[in-house]
Enzyme design. Structure first.
Site, short mmCIF file in Angstrom:
data_model
loop_
_atom_site.label_atom_id
_atom_site.label_comp_id
_atom_site.label_asym_id
_atom_site.label_seq_id
_atom_site.Cartn_x
_atom_site.Cartn_y
_atom_site.Cartn_z
N CYS A 90 41.05 40.01 43.76
CA CYS A 90 39.89 39.78 43.52
C CYS A 90 38.96 40.88 42.09
O CYS A 90 40.42 40.49 41.53
CB CYS A 90 39.02 39.83 44.62
SG CYS A 90 37.64 39.12 44.12
N HIS A 188 41.28 35.90 48.21
CA HIS A 188 41.06 36.99 49.25
C HIS A 188 42.05 36.73 50.20
O HIS A 188 42.05 36.32 51.56
CB HIS A 188 39.85 36.95 49.84
CG HIS A 188 39.05 38.28 49.00
ND1 HIS A 188 39.18 39.00 49.41
CD2 HIS A 188 38.18 38.03 48.26
CE1 HIS A 188 38.48 39.81 48.33
NE2 HIS A 188 37.36 38.30 47.68
N GLU A 190 43.38 38.48 52.17
CA GLU A 190 43.56 39.36 52.96
C GLU A 190 42.44 38.80 54.91
O GLU A 190 42.56 39.48 55.81
CB GLU A 190 43.32 40.87 53.19
CG GLU A 190 41.91 41.43 53.35
CD GLU A 190 41.45 40.36 51.42
OE1 GLU A 190 39.83 40.61 51.11
OE2 GLU A 190 42.27 39.90 50.24
#
Length: 216
Positions: A90, A188, A190
């Site tokens: 990001c 994202h 994660e």
């Protein structure tokens, strides 16, 4: 294997868990020099980059932390000099782009904002991976990704290539450096929701870790 995460500890918990899931050691720091003691650099998500760093006045940027921008850009420069792998997520991808002379679209148009901007949670939308790109090898031609941004990459930095785009608006969703182990994703991995998207972010991390092993 130590992976530096340049950011504030309170803002990087998801990234710490992500790195630990690959049995790597996360080193959360705001000291760019700590990158010298690590095998790779992860630039995490966050607020917007100070527009002056890509030669513009503020035209919609928000949640700016100029001091952190300076530290992250410095850490990226160190990683470049040491030729260690870098993964930007990001804002982290935008730091890579700006660090290599690129620019940022400071606010997407209203139609794109409805597709990409965080609204009580991540948005999800389709993405197309460029042929022969690292994401194409990991996930195939098309995938669904999560999205939480109101800005996007504009002019690409030196030797960067767009390897994933949103087909509806052309927004760049991932990049790769042409000669160095530098990767970036606008989404994202994660925290991506497998139930909503049908994918996990583990493949991104595993590929990044493989680059660390090769460069060691």
């Amino acid at each position: 294997m130590k992976i530096a995460i340049v950011g504030k500890k309170s803002d990087t918990l998801n990234y710490v868990r992500y790195v630990q899931s690959a049995s790597a050691i996360p080193v959360v720091t705001i000291n760019p020099g700590d990158v010298c003691c690590c095998d790779a650099l992860l630039l995490p998500g966050g607020g917007d980059i100070t527009p002056a760093f890509f030669g513009e006045q503020n035209h919609g940027s928000r949640d700016i932390d100029t001091k952190l921008d300076i530290l992250q850009l410095h850490a990226f420069d160190i990683a470049l000099c040491r030729r260690i792998p870098v993964l930007g997520i990001c804002k982290g991808m935008q730091i890579i782009n700006v660090g290599l002379g690129g620019a940022i679209i400071q606010n997407l148009d209203p139609d794109a904002l409805g597709r990409h901007q965080y609204d009580r949670g991540d948005k999800c939308h389709s993405a197309v991976n460029t042929e022969n790109s690292w994401l194409r090898h990991l996930y195939g031609e098309k995938m669904t990704i999560n999205s939480a941004h109101h800005q996007a990459l504009g002019r690409l930095g030196r030797n960067l290539t767009a390897v994933q785009r949103c087909p509806e608006d052309g927004c760049i969703e991932a990049i790769a450096h042409e000669t160095m182990p530098i990767l970036g994703v606008q989404w994202h991995p994660e925290r991506i929701d497998e139930q909503r998207t049908g994918i996990t972010g583990e493949k991104v991390l595993a590929y990044f870790v493989s680059l660390v092993s090769v460069s060691a």
